[in-house]
Write an enzyme that holds these catalytic residues in place. Structure first.
Site, mmCIF file in Angstrom:
data_model
loop_
_atom_site.group_PDB
_atom_site.id
_atom_site.type_symbol
_atom_site.label_atom_id
_atom_site.label_comp_id
_atom_site.label_asym_id
_atom_site.label_seq_id
_atom_site.Cartn_x
_atom_site.Cartn_y
_atom_site.Cartn_z
ATOM 1 N N GLU A 65 0.804 -1.232 0.000
ATOM 2 C CA GLU A 65 0.000 0.000 0.000
ATOM 3 C C GLU A 65 0.832 1.275 0.000
ATOM 4 O OE1 GLU A 65 -3.572 0.429 2.327
ATOM 5 O OE2 GLU A 65 -3.592 -1.722 2.722
ATOM 6 N N ASP A 138 -2.412 -4.322 3.343
ATOM 7 C CA ASP A 138 -2.483 -4.500 4.791
ATOM 8 C C ASP A 138 -3.401 -5.656 5.189
ATOM 9 O OD1 ASP A 138 -0.740 -2.453 5.095
ATOM 10 O OD2 ASP A 138 -2.184 -0.988 5.838
ATOM 11 N N ASP A 140 -6.040 -6.474 6.820
ATOM 12 C CA ASP A 140 -7.346 -6.204 7.406
ATOM 13 C C ASP A 140 -8.376 -6.174 6.288
ATOM 14 O OD1 ASP A 140 -6.835 -3.804 6.132
ATOM 15 O OD2 ASP A 140 -6.536 -2.664 7.976
ATOM 16 N N GLU A 142 -9.916 -3.724 4.910
ATOM 17 C CA GLU A 142 -9.628 -2.698 3.914
ATOM 18 C C GLU A 142 -8.539 -3.166 2.953
ATOM 19 O OE1 GLU A 142 -11.247 0.606 2.543
ATOM 20 O OE2 GLU A 142 -11.691 -0.123 4.549
ATOM 21 N N TYR A 355 1.615 -4.725 13.239
ATOM 22 C CA TYR A 355 0.494 -4.006 12.633
ATOM 23 C C TYR A 355 -0.333 -3.307 13.698
ATOM 24 C CZ TYR A 355 -3.167 -3.031 9.228
ATOM 25 O OH TYR A 355 -4.048 -2.403 8.391
ATOM 26 N N ARG A 357 -3.361 -1.908 13.614
ATOM 27 C CA ARG A 357 -4.828 -1.970 13.635
ATOM 28 C C ARG A 357 -5.237 -3.361 14.080
ATOM 29 N NH1 ARG A 357 -3.811 0.789 8.619
ATOM 30 N NH2 ARG A 357 -4.174 3.005 8.882
ATOM 31 N N HIS A 401 -4.900 -10.391 14.348
ATOM 32 C CA HIS A 401 -3.468 -10.130 14.461
ATOM 33 C C HIS A 401 -3.065 -10.117 15.933
ATOM 34 C CE1 HIS A 401 -4.420 -8.755 10.470
ATOM 35 N NE2 HIS A 401 -5.140 -7.775 10.950
#
Length: 777
Positions: A65, A138, A140, A142, A355, A357, A401
């Site tokens: 990203e 990433d 997740d 998204e 990570y 999030r 995670h």
């Protein structure tokens, strides 16, 4: 609102139709309350595309990203790999229209972002020369959706094993991910699509209604409206609060060994003490004053306080506000940099944390072992618990995670300090200390509670002493906890009274939400997800629905008006319980337990009814208020009016006179530049308070800090004052070149991350879970 669903799905593919007209048909049976509605959908299947063929002699293209991350990973993988950055989303719903086919099953109509055309062409060219493409966005929802869109743009087979993820950007983690590619998780993609569509429906359907019924330029959103509602309801509680008087009585005593201590009155007879007024307090004082007290009991106990869990996204944001005064948005921006990687001397470009999030407190076994060795080496065996600390997870936790932790204990804060700027180092140090503390032994303390008696009155004195610091050697959760010592006493001892101190108090209203307490409440209520908290707060401030005062959120008049309208006509939509249940449904979609079309159909069935009923109500009328300000253009009195940016002054002679003025707060300090105007408080476009001359634009004098009507003894410039997070107020010269002005440490400039480079969608809806696009209320 509780939603019960009865779902019937029938899907079949019409293989006898031409390929370009292939469709998927289905039927959704939705039960909301007592009503049952069948929603028919005909959704176009993805158009047939010629699946890309790769070149066997090319390199493997890895797409991440952000550019900072791509540099780090490219060094890990070597010459057979090319790593490029997508810079976030490349496809999205169009801004100029709703972009959702509601009648045919809520089919989103994505388009390539025009601002990313050059990047899309570059990625396609790279893919043309590659022997394969790995999507490493990433880990997740998204990121999964971005990978799905990338696969579409690059004509890849979405059923192929093209997806890789890693929780930390280290050589080992990346190598393991390369060896274990998987298919794109369509359940996670559907969960992201469902959130995007939900927020687009609310934003594009509800905002125009607010324009018509309340005020032009307003906007509304599914999650942010609930956050503003919480703030408004708390403010009304505060305004409605009636303080009640009460008194407490403390008594000073002296032992035979001349050791002093303080005791508090707790009971009169068997009843818990409640002193309502001064006369009752004075009567008790007279009864206790000068009288010896007898020790009734002495209770000694040992207390153990367990180590805190390592950081999740929510707790990191809360502590970032509480300990570092950063704010959730800044905390996440700094954490993103630490995750993507920093150039660390001989180590190269290294991702320093996992990570950021996550809602899990889980720690990998190998890191627990590394922490054990570190703790024993640095602090001794006593500081490591008999069993490794394990922390529970909430029922709503996705646990995808690990918790947020350092990627390696070979890089302590002292070692990397020279490579980080001041704020990065503060956050990294806090994450490091919290992780180490989470693996350490509990703090142990000893408490002594002494009960005293004077006639019918019972008093209590207590003290505590830490006998083993444990994890607090590294990270103290509560700095306000103070040690108090008690003299050695035994039952039957008599102590001499040296004074009685009655104190008047009043009950206090509930505190306004701070950024930390609002995040905590949102998490407890299940509103939004940790990755959305920062953009939620950013949005409700930028939309002028709330403002910060002394680090607390205060709703504006505009916020009250909008929330009241939404509560009156959209009670189900901005209901806290309903919003939390909807988040649970999104989690169920991600887990493959729900179908996102049915969830959307149920939501829209409820929302469309409320929307239809609200469209019939009259426009909200906000009466003008008189002011004592006279219009400087026509001489008529000015009145307070209401607009999208709140209250302002307008001439009562409208439309003949269209003069308007902002409502300003004067500091009482004359402008030193023009000598004619006064310095007033203003706000920048981003909502930050600054101070400027009220004769602007004739005079452009401005200050960031509040001016004081005093001058500097050294250079004669105006003095300003600044309130620091510890409550201290300091005065200093406003002249940057004055030798008396405090020097600021230079900050290193950092490359912008993918999150900060996202194009801001200022029209409506949430955009996505990470706040890559602007979110409306």
């Amino acid at each position: 609102m509780s939603i019960k669903r009865s779902i019937v799905i029938e899907e079949k593919e019409k293989t006898n139709e031409p390929k370009e007209e292939r469709q998927v048909q289905g039927r959704v049976s939705v039960t909301v309350g007592k009503d049952t509605k069948v929603v028919q959908y005909v959704a176009s299947a993805p158009e047939d595309r010629e699946i890309r063929t790769f070149k066997p002699d090319g390199k493997t293209l890895v797409i991440v990203e952000s550019p900072a991350k791509s540099k780090t990973i490219e060094k890990f993988l070597g010459p057979d790999y090319v790593v490029r950055a997508s810079m976030g989303h490349l496809r999205d719903l169009p801004k100029s229209q709703l972009g959702i086919d509601i009648e045919n099953g809520f089919v989103p109509r994505y388009t390539n972002l025009a601002t990313r055309k050059k990047l899309i062409d570059e990625l396609r060219a790279e893919a043309d020369d590659a022997k394969g493409v790995l999507l490493a966005t990433d880990p997740d929802r998204e990121g999964e959706a971005i990978s799905w869109h990338l696969a579409y743009i690059l004509n890849m087979d979405t059923a192929s094993t093209c997806r890789i993820t890693f929780n930390e950007i280290t050589k080992t983690a990346v190598a393991e991910a390369i060896e274990a590619p998987r298919t794109i998780d369509m359940n996670m993609v559907d969960a992201q699509q469902a959130r995007r569509i939900l927020d687009r429906l609310v934003g594009y359907k509800l905002s125009p209604l607010l324009w018509k019924k309340v005020c032009k330029g307003l906007s509304a959103g599914r999650v942010q409206s609930v956050a503003v509602r919480l703030i408004c309801e708390r403010e009304r509680e505060i305004k409605a609060f009636v303080p009640e008087e009460y008194w407490t009585i403390s008594a000073e005593y002296l032992t035979e060994a001349k050791e002093a201590f303080t005791a508090e009155l707790t009971h009169i007879g068997k009843e818990k003490v409640h002193i309502a007024d001064e006369s009752a307090a004075m009567a008790i004082k007279a009864a206790l004053d000068g009288k010896e007290a007898t020790v009734v009991s002495v209770d000694k106990r040992k207390r153990s306080r367990k180590a805190p869990a390592p950081f999740t996204t929510s707790t990191l944001q809360q502590e970032g506000v509480r300990k570092l005064n950063f704010g959730a948005k800044r905390t996440m921006m700094l954490a993103q940099r630490l995750y993507e990687g920093i150039e660390i001397g001989g180590y190269g470009h290294v991702g320093l944390i996992t990570y950021m999030r996550t809602d899990s407190t889980r720690i990998a076994h190998e890191m627990q072992e590394a922490a054990k060795m570190h703790i024993i080496k640095e602090f001794g065996k006593d500081y490591y618990p008999a069993k490794p600390n394990v922390f529970g997870t909430k029922e709503s936790s996705q646990d995808a995670h690990e918790a947020i932790r350092p990627t390696s204990l070979e890089l302590p804060p002292k070692m990397v300090a020279q490579f980080l700027n001041r704020d990065e180092l503060k956050l990294y140090t806090m994450i490091w200390n919290r992780f180490i503390a989470s693996q350490m032994a509990a703090q142990r303390s000893e408490t002594v509670t002494t009960q005293l008696a004077v006639d019918e009155y019972t008093l209590r004195a207590s003290g505590s002493k830490v006998i083993f610091k444990g994890f607090t050697e590294v990270y103290d959760v509560d700095k306000n906890e103070e040690e108090t010592t008690m003299p050695i006493l035994a039952a039957g001892d008599n102590v001499t009274n040296t004074g009685i101190d009655p104190k008047q108090h009043f009950t206090q209203p509930p505190a306004r939400y701070s950024e930390a307490s609002l995040i905590k409440t949102l998490e407890e209520q299940g509103i939004g997800r940790p990755s959305t908290y920062a953009p939620i707060i950013d949005t409700i401030i930028s939309r002028n629905y709330v403002e910060r005062q002394d680090k607390q959120f205060v709703p504006t008049e505009l916020g009250f008006v909008v929330v009241d309208f939404l509560i009156d006509h959209f009670e189900k939509l901005i209901n806290v319980r309903f919003t939390a249940e909807l988040e649970e449904e999104l989690d169920a979609i991600a887990g493959g337990k729900e179908n996102y079309r049915e969830v959307l159909a149920q939501f829209y069935d409820m929302f469309s009814k409320e929307l239809e009923e609200a469209s019939e109500v009259d426009r909200v009328k906000i009466a003008d208020e008189e002011s004592d300000v006279i219009c400087d253009k026509c001489g008529h009195p000015m009145v307070y009016k209401f607009g999208r940016f709140g209250r302002f002054l307008a001439c009562s002679n409208f439309p003949e006179c269209k003069n308007t003025k902002p409502i300003t707060v004067s500091t009482g300090v004359p402008c030193p530049k023009c000598g004619e105007g006064m310095i007033v408080e203003r706000k920048s476009k981003r909502g930050r308070v600054f101070y400027g001359c009220d004769r602007y634009p004739e005079c452009d004098f401005t200050l960031w800090n509040k001016p004081v009507n005093e001058t500097c003894d050294t250079c004669g410039s105006l003095l300003v004052e600044k309130t620091y997070k510890n409550g201290t107020v300091k005065k200093f010269c406003s002249n940057d070149d004055c030798p008396t002005r405090p020097k600021r440490k230079p900050r290193k400039k950092k490359e912008a991350t993918a999150d900060t480079e996202q194009t801001q969608d200022t029209t409506t809806d949430t955009g996505n879970e990470r706040g890559d696009t602007a979110q409306n209320i």
